[in-house]
Write a protein that holds these residues in place. Structure first.
Motif, mmCIF file in Angstrom:
data_model
loop_
_atom_site.group_PDB
_atom_site.id
_atom_site.type_symbol
_atom_site.label_atom_id
_atom_site.label_comp_id
_atom_site.label_asym_id
_atom_site.label_seq_id
_atom_site.Cartn_x
_atom_site.Cartn_y
_atom_site.Cartn_z
ATOM 1 N N LEU A 66 0.827 -1.207 0.000
ATOM 2 C CA LEU A 66 0.000 0.000 0.000
ATOM 3 C C LEU A 66 0.864 1.262 0.000
ATOM 4 O O LEU A 66 0.582 2.226 -0.726
ATOM 5 N N GLN A 67 1.921 1.267 0.803
ATOM 6 C CA GLN A 67 2.822 2.416 0.827
ATOM 7 C C GLN A 67 3.526 2.583 -0.522
ATOM 8 O O GLN A 67 3.687 3.701 -1.025
ATOM 9 N N TYR A 68 3.916 1.474 -1.109
ATOM 10 C CA TYR A 68 4.596 1.466 -2.407
ATOM 11 C C TYR A 68 3.682 2.057 -3.493
ATOM 12 O O TYR A 68 4.074 2.960 -4.237
ATOM 13 N N ASP A 69 2.452 1.550 -3.567
ATOM 14 C CA ASP A 69 1.511 2.018 -4.585
ATOM 15 C C ASP A 69 1.126 3.485 -4.370
ATOM 16 O O ASP A 69 0.898 4.226 -5.337
ATOM 17 N N LYS A 70 1.051 3.892 -3.117
ATOM 18 C CA LYS A 70 0.694 5.286 -2.833
ATOM 19 C C LYS A 70 1.736 6.246 -3.372
ATOM 20 O O LYS A 70 1.405 7.281 -3.967
ATOM 21 N N LEU A 71 3.019 5.918 -3.182
ATOM 22 C CA LEU A 71 4.073 6.781 -3.698
ATOM 23 C C LEU A 71 4.110 6.768 -5.216
ATOM 24 O O LEU A 71 4.352 7.811 -5.845
ATOM 25 N N VAL A 72 3.840 5.620 -5.834
ATOM 26 C CA VAL A 72 3.807 5.552 -7.296
ATOM 27 C C VAL A 72 2.677 6.416 -7.842
ATOM 28 O O VAL A 72 2.853 7.168 -8.812
ATOM 29 N N ARG A 73 1.498 6.347 -7.219
ATOM 30 C CA ARG A 73 0.376 7.174 -7.676
ATOM 31 C C ARG A 73 0.631 8.653 -7.436
ATOM 32 O O ARG A 73 0.160 9.507 -8.192
ATOM 33 N N LYS A 74 1.372 8.971 -6.385
ATOM 34 C CA LYS A 74 1.648 10.371 -6.079
ATOM 35 C C LYS A 74 2.583 10.997 -7.100
ATOM 36 O O LYS A 74 2.375 12.132 -7.549
ATOM 37 N N LYS A 75 3.644 10.282 -7.505
ATOM 38 C CA LYS A 75 4.615 10.824 -8.450
ATOM 39 C C LYS A 75 4.106 10.754 -9.885
ATOM 40 O O LYS A 75 4.243 11.700 -10.642
ATOM 41 N N ARG A 76 3.581 9.582 -10.277
ATOM 42 C CA ARG A 76 2.929 9.378 -11.576
ATOM 43 C C ARG A 76 3.864 9.532 -12.773
ATOM 44 O O ARG A 76 3.412 9.654 -13.901
ATOM 45 N N SER A 77 5.166 9.536 -12.552
ATOM 46 C CA SER A 77 6.088 9.669 -13.675
ATOM 47 C C SER A 77 7.397 8.980 -13.324
ATOM 48 O O SER A 77 7.832 9.012 -12.161
ATOM 49 N N VAL A 78 8.021 8.388 -14.334
ATOM 50 C CA VAL A 78 9.303 7.715 -14.094
ATOM 51 C C VAL A 78 10.406 8.715 -13.813
ATOM 52 O O VAL A 78 11.462 8.347 -13.283
ATOM 53 N N ASP A 79 10.205 9.991 -14.176
ATOM 54 C CA ASP A 79 11.237 10.998 -13.935
ATOM 55 C C ASP A 79 11.530 11.162 -12.447
ATOM 56 O O ASP A 79 12.635 11.577 -12.072
ATOM 57 N N ALA A 80 10.545 10.866 -11.588
ATOM 58 C CA ALA A 80 10.736 11.019 -10.145
ATOM 59 C C ALA A 80 11.539 9.882 -9.541
ATOM 60 O O ALA A 80 11.981 9.994 -8.391
ATOM 61 N N PHE A 81 11.744 8.785 -10.293
ATOM 62 C CA PHE A 81 12.391 7.602 -9.732
ATOM 63 C C PHE A 81 13.687 7.216 -10.442
ATOM 64 O O PHE A 81 14.498 6.485 -9.875
ATOM 65 N N LEU A 82 13.876 7.675 -11.685
ATOM 66 C CA LEU A 82 15.039 7.269 -12.461
ATOM 67 C C LEU A 82 15.968 8.445 -12.694
ATOM 68 O O LEU A 82 15.520 9.570 -12.943
ATOM 69 N N SER A 83 17.265 8.176 -12.616
ATOM 70 C CA SER A 83 18.251 9.191 -12.982
ATOM 71 C C SER A 83 18.354 9.257 -14.505
ATOM 72 O O SER A 83 17.725 8.479 -15.228
ATOM 73 N N ASP A 84 19.156 10.195 -14.988
ATOM 74 C CA ASP A 84 19.274 10.345 -16.444
ATOM 75 C C ASP A 84 19.852 9.081 -17.081
ATOM 76 O O ASP A 84 19.371 8.632 -18.138
ATOM 77 N N GLU A 85 20.896 8.495 -16.466
ATOM 78 C CA GLU A 85 21.485 7.276 -17.024
ATOM 79 C C GLU A 85 20.497 6.121 -16.959
ATOM 80 O O GLU A 85 20.366 5.342 -17.920
ATOM 81 N N GLN A 86 19.804 5.992 -15.840
ATOM 82 C CA GLN A 86 18.819 4.918 -15.715
ATOM 83 C C GLN A 86 17.672 5.106 -16.697
ATOM 84 O O GLN A 86 17.133 4.129 -17.224
ATOM 85 N N LYS A 87 17.304 6.352 -16.947
ATOM 86 C CA LYS A 87 16.195 6.610 -17.867
ATOM 87 C C LYS A 87 16.560 6.209 -19.291
ATOM 88 O O LYS A 87 15.711 5.679 -20.037
ATOM 89 N N VAL A 88 17.817 6.412 -19.671
ATOM 90 C CA VAL A 88 18.253 6.003 -21.015
ATOM 91 C C VAL A 88 18.160 4.489 -21.156
ATOM 92 O O VAL A 88 17.636 3.973 -22.156
ATOM 93 N N VAL A 89 18.655 3.763 -20.150
ATOM 94 C CA VAL A 89 18.583 2.298 -20.189
ATOM 95 C C VAL A 89 17.134 1.834 -20.185
ATOM 96 O O VAL A 89 16.759 0.909 -20.925
ATOM 97 N N TRP A 90 16.321 2.474 -19.357
ATOM 98 C CA TRP A 90 14.906 2.084 -19.254
ATOM 99 C C TRP A 90 14.172 2.297 -20.567
ATOM 100 O O TRP A 90 13.373 1.457 -20.993
ATOM 101 N N MET A 91 14.448 3.436 -21.236
ATOM 102 C CA MET A 91 13.761 3.726 -22.496
ATOM 103 C C MET A 91 14.188 2.764 -23.601
ATOM 104 O O MET A 91 13.397 2.415 -24.477
ATOM 105 N N LYS A 92 15.447 2.303 -23.569
ATOM 106 C CA LYS A 92 15.872 1.311 -24.561
ATOM 107 C C LYS A 92 15.112 0.002 -24.377
ATOM 108 O O LYS A 92 14.704 -0.643 -25.351
#
Length: 279
Positions: A66-92
């Motif tokens: 419940l705590q996990y899902d609440k934070l995910v719904r609050k941020k609603r974007s991968v930008d809040a959880f991934l760094s720039d390098e991680q975002k590049v890998v994630w998008m690939k």
């Protein structure tokens, strides 16, 4: 008469031997029965303890979810959880998924989704899992991945808490030992007549002996909920592992366990095959 006495003594000895053997056999069998009953009792105790632990673990994982899902719904974007390098890998890894989400926003994509949903019973289980059911269609973390990440985090924090409790017990034992040594020294001084003459001086001596002994620290308490920084790292791990599953072509579902569904389907198929073979 002498012969009769010998016969009676032999009969009494024979009877005594039989009674002795009977009692030894009863004691031996009673020990075996007692061992079996004790084994059954201990087994029931272990099962009860395991059920209590499983219920507690299930409740703790539910709270963390419940705590996990609440934070995910609050941020609603991968930008809040991934760094720039991680975002590049994630998008690939999510390239095909992002293209699919973009295609779903068009009219043709919406018609295709409706056609797939109408052609599959239950609304298209596999398609809905791959599309994702999040509010933005991107921040979806697989249920099995999420539970696995939270379970490992909970186990690691429990191990760390157990180590903290062991250290706390060692500290308390050391303080008790030092207190006992100083108390023994105080009693020895009193017996030798080396104590102070008045109460004030005795208090000063007591403070001198116990000044280097600190108070016992409070017992460490286990926190079920994670801190926000730690939870953010867990969400990042969940996003990357979910992307790995999607890149590998595996099904995901943010609400239910895909592995459990596959096991249920396999069991159902095996039961149907057995039924056909029996008929």
């Amino acid at each position: 008469l002498k012969f009769a006495l010998k016969m009676r003594a032999a009969m009494r000895k024979n009877c005594a031997e039989r009674i002795k053997s009977f009692l030894e056999e009863c004691a031996r069998r009673a020990g075996a029965v007692k061992a079996v009953k004790n084994f059954c009792y201990q087994s029931v105790k272990v099962q009860k303890a395991w059920r209590r632990y499983a219920a507690t673990l299930h409740a703790q994982l539910g709270t963390l979810t419940l705590q996990y899902d609440k934070l995910v719904r609050k941020k609603r974007s991968v930008d809040a959880f991934l760094s720039d390098e991680q975002k590049v890998v994630w998008m690939k890894k999510m390239r095909d998924r992002l293209m699919e989400i973009a295609r779903q926003t068009t009219n043709a994509g919406q018609r295709e989704l409706e056609r797939k949903a109408s052609s599959v019973d239950g609304g298209g289980e596999k398609g809905s899992a791959l599309r994702g059911d999040g509010e933005d269609g991107i921040v979806n973390i697989d249920f099995d991945v999420k539970r696995g990440v939270l379970r490992e985090n909970l186990r690691a924090r429990k191990r760390a808490h157990a180590a903290d409790v062991d250290a706390w017990r060692a500290t308390c034992a050391d303080i008790d030992r030092r207190l006992e040594e100083n108390q023994t020294m105080q009693e020895a001084r009193a017996l030798l007549g080396l104590g102070a003459e008045d109460a004030a001086a005795e208090d000063e001596a007591h403070k001198f002996f116990f000044a280097d002994i600190e108070e016992k620290p409070p017992k460490p308490r286990f926190r079920v909920l994670c801190r926000t920084e730690e939870l953010t790292e867990l969400i990042t791990t969940g996003l990357m592992e979910t992307a790995d599953r999607i890149a590998a072509g595996l099904d995901i579902d943010p609400r239910i366990s895909v592995e459990k569904l596959e096991k249920q389907r396999a069991a159902k198929a095996a039961a149907e095959r057995a039924k056909l073979l029996a008929s």
